[in-house]
Design a protein around this motif. Sequence first.
Motif, PDB file in Angstrom:
ATOM      1  N   GLU A 174       0.939  -1.416  -0.321  1.00 32.69           N
ATOM      2  CA  GLU A 174      -0.085  -0.117  -0.143  1.00 32.69           C
ATOM      3  C   GLU A 174       0.546   1.156   0.247  1.00 32.69           C
ATOM      4  O   GLU A 174       0.431   2.300  -0.580  1.00 32.69           O
ATOM      5  N   ASN A 175       2.099   1.356   0.384  1.00 32.63           N
ATOM      6  CA  ASN A 175       2.720   2.102   0.944  1.00 32.63           C
ATOM      7  C   ASN A 175       4.036   1.375   0.500  1.00 32.63           C
ATOM      8  O   ASN A 175       4.870   1.295   1.564  1.00 32.63           O
ATOM      9  N   LEU A 176       4.842   2.156  -1.217  1.00 30.76           N
ATOM     10  CA  LEU A 176       5.978   1.731  -1.333  1.00 30.76           C
ATOM     11  C   LEU A 176       7.229   2.200  -0.202  1.00 30.76           C
ATOM     12  O   LEU A 176       8.346   1.208  -0.183  1.00 30.76           O
ATOM     13  N   ILE A 180      10.243   0.511   0.700  1.00 29.15           N
ATOM     14  CA  ILE A 180      11.853   0.213   1.034  1.00 29.15           C
ATOM     15  C   ILE A 180      12.312   0.556   2.184  1.00 29.15           C
ATOM     16  O   ILE A 180      13.516   0.160   2.215  1.00 29.15           O
ATOM     17  N   LYS A 181      12.251   0.876   3.534  1.00 29.82           N
ATOM     18  CA  LYS A 181      12.438   2.010   4.882  1.00 29.82           C
ATOM     19  C   LYS A 181      12.740   0.414   5.085  1.00 29.82           C
ATOM     20  O   LYS A 181      13.832   0.193   5.683  1.00 29.82           O
ATOM     21  N   GLU A 182      11.645  -0.258   5.019  1.00 31.30           N
ATOM     22  CA  GLU A 182      12.083  -2.154   5.980  1.00 31.30           C
ATOM     23  C   GLU A 182      12.614  -2.697   5.420  1.00 31.30           C
ATOM     24  O   GLU A 182      13.489  -3.037   5.985  1.00 31.30           O
ATOM     25  N   TYR A 188      19.570  -3.813   2.953  1.00 29.85           N
ATOM     26  CA  TYR A 188      19.289  -3.983   1.665  1.00 29.85           C
ATOM     27  C   TYR A 188      19.733  -2.691   0.991  1.00 29.85           C
ATOM     28  O   TYR A 188      18.771  -1.315   2.040  1.00 29.85           O
ATOM     29  N   GLU A 189      20.509  -1.806   0.549  1.00 34.74           N
ATOM     30  CA  GLU A 189      21.279  -0.211  -0.260  1.00 34.74           C
ATOM     31  C   GLU A 189      20.277  -0.683  -1.687  1.00 34.74           C
ATOM     32  O   GLU A 189      19.990  -1.792  -2.050  1.00 34.74           O
ATOM     33  N   VAL A 190      19.407   0.172  -1.566  1.00 40.38           N
ATOM     34  CA  VAL A 190      18.370   0.657  -3.140  1.00 40.38           C
ATOM     35  C   VAL A 190      18.575   1.260  -4.137  1.00 40.38           C
ATOM     36  O   VAL A 190      18.980   2.593  -3.533  1.00 40.38           O
TER      37      VAL A 190
END
Lengths: 275, 275
Positions: A174-176, A180-182, A188-190
């Motif tokens: 619902e909230n990308l 991503i923060k999780e 992980y590096e994004v």
Amino acid sequence: MQIITSKDNELIKKIKKLKEKKFRDEENVYLVEGTKMLKEAIDEKANIHTIVVCEECIKDNTIEKELLYEIAKYECIYVTEKVFKSITDVTNPQGVLAVIEKKNNSNNINFDEDIIIILDGIQDPGNLGTILRTVDSIGVKQIIVSKDTVDSYNPKVVRSTMGASFRINVIETENLVETIKEIQKNGYEVIATSLETNNSIYDIDFMKKAIIIGNEANGISKEVQDVSDIKVKIPMLGKTESLNAGVAAGIMMYEYVRKKVSRINQETFFLNYIL
Amino acid sequence: MQIITSKDNELIKKIKKLKEKKFRDEENVYLVEGTKMLKEAIDEKANIHTIVVCEECIKDNTIEKELLYEIAKYECIYVTEKVFKSITDVTNPQGVLAVIEKKNNSNNINFDEDIIIILDGIQDPGNLGTILRTVDSIGVKQIIVSKDTVDSYNPKVVRSTMGASFRINVIETENLVETIKEIQKNGYEVIATSLETNNSIYDIDFMKKAIIIGNEANGISKEVQDVSDIKVKIPMLGKTESLNAGVAAGIMMYEYVRKKVSRINQETFFLNYIL
């Protein structure tokens, strides 16, 4: 064997509705078409509710005997060619389609994989299907999709995955930005693709990386770009700097494969010759 | 300004026929749809015969003023929305389409390029369009296609090339085996993808190489495989060894780019620091 001859049959009407996301969500099932996909579904032990068989296709031998034998183990509905054509989405139907329960997808991200693929608003069903197929080919078992990404149970998507649909855990968020923060908290590096950087995908090691693929027309949304750790680009040699989203995703995933294969080869070499 | 209001208008009927290869070949023209593609066609100085404009779209401001101004320099036909919708192939048309003369393609292969891409029976218009777009992005100016490959002037192909159609010389060959022999005589090694080899694309240098991409379902035909010099595979890590043809082509073309970029970087480093 009873054959349904009317397009207005209640069951047929219900199956047709599964072309729409709303009804797929309500019923928690989706449609799979064609002999190859049906075989994959059986092999992958997908939960098959109903198989719709065009009875003229049995007579024509369009469906091979072995498959018909397999099919008979499931709940089958036999229909006339006219009725089958009213359900099918493809120009040259093969006379079988199945109503399959959606995978009991866990929304828990698996943080054991080397890379995580994230889709931010992919719209074209063919592109999503192709990306799922590529993800499957590199041995990754999950994908994260923003909620404005095309439905992964869309018939066109399912068709172009070549069976990957039965194997990949599609996690819709619902909230990308929060997701991503999780992912970042879990080590992980994004990575976001961007034309406004000189970092090349060739300089990234692709271990514990999450790779974002953006929308076909507008790329990765601003707020998602803002939380990403690294911007990279695929170096190009032509006048136009533009690739199909499925191809761009494929090139990045196979840059991961290349480095992984090279690492495995080095380790094997080390174990065999140095030790 | 005269507006065509009937779908049965002779000119409209003639334009509609251009959806079929037979009529495109007869008239040596093809259809291009949408504002973005039309701008590309103008920029690339394509030979535009006629532009069809939906007059409701002018009133709606669907077409931007600058483009309308550009369009007015060409032979234009104004039609009602109903007539426009009877011609268009897309779900959300943008109100412009153009009849464009096919590129005066030379059938002479240019043997100065590092790599030559050869398609053996690609059937899906989206795949061909994507491959043309990728070829364009790596600065290669031509592609060789077997005569059973989908027509490169098919509206779906043109749409998915994102303008590459105007730049790439598509050379259709009657006899692919003979053409490959000619390519070999001109100093190229010919690479065929195959699952039955241990050669990896990572071990190939991609200089003076011709890369064959096969049909989606059946791969490269036997007789073409037989004349090729090297068999290679794209190493995969998943259970299924299967990639979309456009993605497989993209991965190989970008393995060429990676090696080319790395070579250029080494040379630059050498020139800057060693000399």
